[in-house]
Design a protein around this motif. Structure first.
Motif, PDB file in Angstrom:
ATOM      1  N   ALA A 205      16.998  27.275 -19.038  1.00  0.00           N
ATOM      2  CA  ALA A 205      18.000  27.936 -19.886  1.00  0.00           C
ATOM      3  C   ALA A 205      18.098  29.427 -19.553  1.00  0.00           C
ATOM      4  CB  ALA A 205      17.655  27.743 -21.363  1.00  0.00           C
ATOM      5  N   LEU A 206      16.958  30.074 -19.386  1.00  0.00           N
ATOM      6  CA  LEU A 206      16.972  31.509 -19.069  1.00  0.00           C
ATOM      7  C   LEU A 206      17.572  31.760 -17.692  1.00  0.00           C
ATOM      8  CD1 LEU A 206      13.493  32.525 -20.524  1.00  0.00           C
ATOM      9  CD2 LEU A 206      15.753  33.005 -21.491  1.00  0.00           C
ATOM     10  N   LEU A 207      17.283  30.875 -16.747  1.00  0.00           N
ATOM     11  CA  LEU A 207      17.870  30.994 -15.411  1.00  0.00           C
ATOM     12  C   LEU A 207      19.388  30.793 -15.475  1.00  0.00           C
ATOM     13  CD1 LEU A 207      17.457  31.382 -12.373  1.00  0.00           C
ATOM     14  CD2 LEU A 207      16.968  28.927 -12.208  1.00  0.00           C
ATOM     15  N   ALA A 208      19.813  29.800 -16.235  1.00  0.00           N
ATOM     16  CA  ALA A 208      21.255  29.551 -16.387  1.00  0.00           C
ATOM     17  C   ALA A 208      21.937  30.745 -17.037  1.00  0.00           C
ATOM     18  CB  ALA A 208      21.484  28.288 -17.221  1.00  0.00           C
ATOM     19  N   ASP A 209      21.281  31.336 -18.022  1.00  0.00           N
ATOM     20  CA  ASP A 209      21.827  32.517 -18.690  1.00  0.00           C
ATOM     21  C   ASP A 209      21.924  33.677 -17.703  1.00  0.00           C
ATOM     22  OD1 ASP A 209      22.851  34.119 -20.680  1.00  0.00           O
ATOM     23  OD2 ASP A 209      21.058  34.067 -21.932  1.00  0.00           O
ATOM     24  N   PHE A 210      20.864  33.899 -16.936  1.00  0.00           N
ATOM     25  CA  PHE A 210      20.840  34.976 -15.941  1.00  0.00           C
ATOM     26  C   PHE A 210      21.947  34.785 -14.911  1.00  0.00           C
ATOM     27  CE2 PHE A 210      19.340  36.603 -11.821  1.00  0.00           C
ATOM     28  CZ  PHE A 210      19.214  37.947 -12.140  1.00  0.00           C
ATOM     29  N   MET A 211      22.185  33.528 -14.535  1.00  0.00           N
ATOM     30  CA  MET A 211      23.208  33.230 -13.533  1.00  0.00           C
ATOM     31  C   MET A 211      24.595  33.115 -14.159  1.00  0.00           C
ATOM     32  SD  MET A 211      21.037  30.620 -11.148  1.00  0.00           S
ATOM     33  CE  MET A 211      22.226  30.582  -9.825  1.00  0.00           C
ATOM     34  N   GLN A 212      24.682  33.383 -15.449  1.00  0.00           N
ATOM     35  CA  GLN A 212      25.935  33.368 -16.202  1.00  0.00           C
ATOM     36  C   GLN A 212      26.664  32.029 -16.095  1.00  0.00           C
ATOM     37  OE1 GLN A 212      28.029  36.874 -14.868  1.00  0.00           O
ATOM     38  NE2 GLN A 212      26.695  38.207 -16.057  1.00  0.00           N
TER      39      GLN A 212
ATOM     40  N   GLY B 265      27.337  24.113 -21.091  1.00  0.00           N
ATOM     41  CA  GLY B 265      26.056  23.832 -20.445  1.00  0.00           C
ATOM     42  C   GLY B 265      24.934  24.753 -20.864  1.00  0.00           C
ATOM     43  N   LEU B 266      25.240  26.028 -20.989  1.00  0.00           N
ATOM     44  CA  LEU B 266      24.222  27.002 -21.351  1.00  0.00           C
ATOM     45  C   LEU B 266      23.661  26.727 -22.744  1.00  0.00           C
ATOM     46  CD1 LEU B 266      22.644  29.546 -20.638  1.00  0.00           C
ATOM     47  CD2 LEU B 266      24.571  30.886 -21.494  1.00  0.00           C
ATOM     48  N   SER B 267      24.531  26.511 -23.704  1.00  0.00           N
ATOM     49  CA  SER B 267      24.081  26.225 -25.076  1.00  0.00           C
ATOM     50  C   SER B 267      23.324  24.912 -25.164  1.00  0.00           C
ATOM     51  CB  SER B 267      25.271  26.190 -26.032  1.00  0.00           C
ATOM     52  OG  SER B 267      25.862  27.460 -26.103  1.00  0.00           O
TER      53      SER B 267
ATOM     54  N   GLN C  88      14.232  31.622 -31.877  1.00  0.00           N
ATOM     55  CA  GLN C  88      14.790  32.626 -30.969  1.00  0.00           C
ATOM     56  C   GLN C  88      15.769  32.000 -29.982  1.00  0.00           C
ATOM     57  OE1 GLN C  88      11.026  34.081 -29.548  1.00  0.00           O
ATOM     58  NE2 GLN C  88      11.053  35.836 -30.947  1.00  0.00           N
ATOM     59  N   LEU C  89      15.444  30.817 -29.479  1.00  0.00           N
ATOM     60  CA  LEU C  89      16.342  30.133 -28.544  1.00  0.00           C
ATOM     61  C   LEU C  89      17.647  29.729 -29.232  1.00  0.00           C
ATOM     62  CD1 LEU C  89      13.645  28.009 -26.725  1.00  0.00           C
ATOM     63  CD2 LEU C  89      15.002  29.857 -25.695  1.00  0.00           C
ATOM     64  N   ILE C  90      17.537  29.276 -30.459  1.00  0.00           N
ATOM     65  CA  ILE C  90      18.740  28.917 -31.223  1.00  0.00           C
ATOM     66  C   ILE C  90      19.608  30.142 -31.441  1.00  0.00           C
ATOM     67  CG2 ILE C  90      19.558  28.142 -33.484  1.00  0.00           C
ATOM     68  CD1 ILE C  90      17.036  26.270 -33.494  1.00  0.00           C
ATOM     69  N   ALA C  91      18.981  31.259 -31.784  1.00  0.00           N
ATOM     70  CA  ALA C  91      19.736  32.501 -31.982  1.00  0.00           C
ATOM     71  C   ALA C  91      20.440  32.905 -30.697  1.00  0.00           C
ATOM     72  CB  ALA C  91      18.803  33.615 -32.452  1.00  0.00           C
ATOM     73  N   LYS C  92      19.763  32.760 -29.581  1.00  0.00           N
ATOM     74  CA  LYS C  92      20.361  33.095 -28.283  1.00  0.00           C
ATOM     75  C   LYS C  92      21.564  32.194 -28.013  1.00  0.00           C
ATOM     76  CE  LYS C  92      20.120  35.214 -24.263  1.00  0.00           C
ATOM     77  NZ  LYS C  92      20.751  36.491 -24.133  1.00  0.00           N
ATOM     78  N   ALA C  93      21.422  30.915 -28.288  1.00  0.00           N
ATOM     79  CA  ALA C  93      22.527  29.981 -28.065  1.00  0.00           C
ATOM     80  C   ALA C  93      23.702  30.291 -28.978  1.00  0.00           C
ATOM     81  CB  ALA C  93      22.057  28.545 -28.273  1.00  0.00           C
TER      82      ALA C  93
ATOM     83  N   GLY D  41      26.010  33.175 -28.072  1.00  0.00           N
ATOM     84  CA  GLY D  41      26.983  32.933 -27.005  1.00  0.00           C
ATOM     85  C   GLY D  41      28.264  32.355 -27.586  1.00  0.00           C
ATOM     86  N   ASN D  42      28.824  31.424 -26.884  1.00  0.00           N
ATOM     87  CA  ASN D  42      30.076  30.824 -27.336  1.00  0.00           C
ATOM     88  C   ASN D  42      29.986  29.297 -27.265  1.00  0.00           C
ATOM     89  OD1 ASN D  42      32.692  30.796 -28.259  1.00  0.00           O
ATOM     90  ND2 ASN D  42      33.579  30.948 -26.217  1.00  0.00           N
ATOM     91  N   PRO D  43      29.061  28.704 -28.051  1.00  0.00           N
ATOM     92  CA  PRO D  43      28.929  27.242 -28.001  1.00  0.00           C
ATOM     93  C   PRO D  43      30.132  26.568 -28.645  1.00  0.00           C
ATOM     94  CG  PRO D  43      27.587  28.106 -29.765  1.00  0.00           C
ATOM     95  CD  PRO D  43      28.160  29.297 -29.031  1.00  0.00           C
TER      96      PRO D  43
END
Length: 154
Positions: A45-52, A57-59, A80-85, A88-90
């Protein structure tokens, strides 16, 4: 460095092994497998986020990582992961599932077992006014965060 798909597939294989271990052996083995799966899925997930990577898919990766964190008792990391998701724009369906996971965290961690997460649409221009209303009801700044955490402001 492994790619996102490889990390995700390894995480899902470990989670399946964790499910099997939970039925057949002691919980220590299943927790260890869930923990390893969580770490791989979080990395994906962090890699996908970093790679935008685009939504949804990211959420979905963040939701999956949060679910695995819950399975191994790592509630704060799941939160924290839920907050990050959610930041974004799920899609609305995934956002709803993320909010449900948040409710599960509160129930399983023993915090605020009666909490209900509401979605309240408050436009940016009204957000300050809304926070002012909460303060009028005696909700000081320390409680404000707790209340706003339970009310998903958009």
């Amino acid at each position: 460095m492994k790619d996102i798909r490889t990390l995700h597939n390894e995480a899902m294989d470990l989670a399946l092994q964790g499910d099997i271990a939970a039925k057949d052996t002691t919980s220590d083995e299943s927790i260890a497998l869930y923990t390893e799966a969580f770490e791989k899925e979080r990395e994906a997930a962090l890699l996908a986020d970093f790679m935008q990577n685009p939504e949804p898919g990211l959420s979905i990766l963040y939701r999956s990582a949060a679910s695995l964190a819950i399975q191994c008792g790592r509630y704060r990391e799941a939160e924290q992961l839920i907050a990050k998701a959610l930041s974004g724009n799920p899609t609305e369906e995934i956002a709803r599932e993320l909010r449900q996971l948040l409710q599960n965290i509160y129930a399983q961690s023993g915090r605020d077992e009666d909490v209900v997460v509401y979605q309240l649409e408050v436009p940016d221009r009204d957000r300050t006014r809304f926070e002012g209303i909460l303060r009028q009801f005696g909700l000081v700044a320390s409680n404000m965060r707790k209340v706003i955490g339970k009310v998903a402001l958009l």
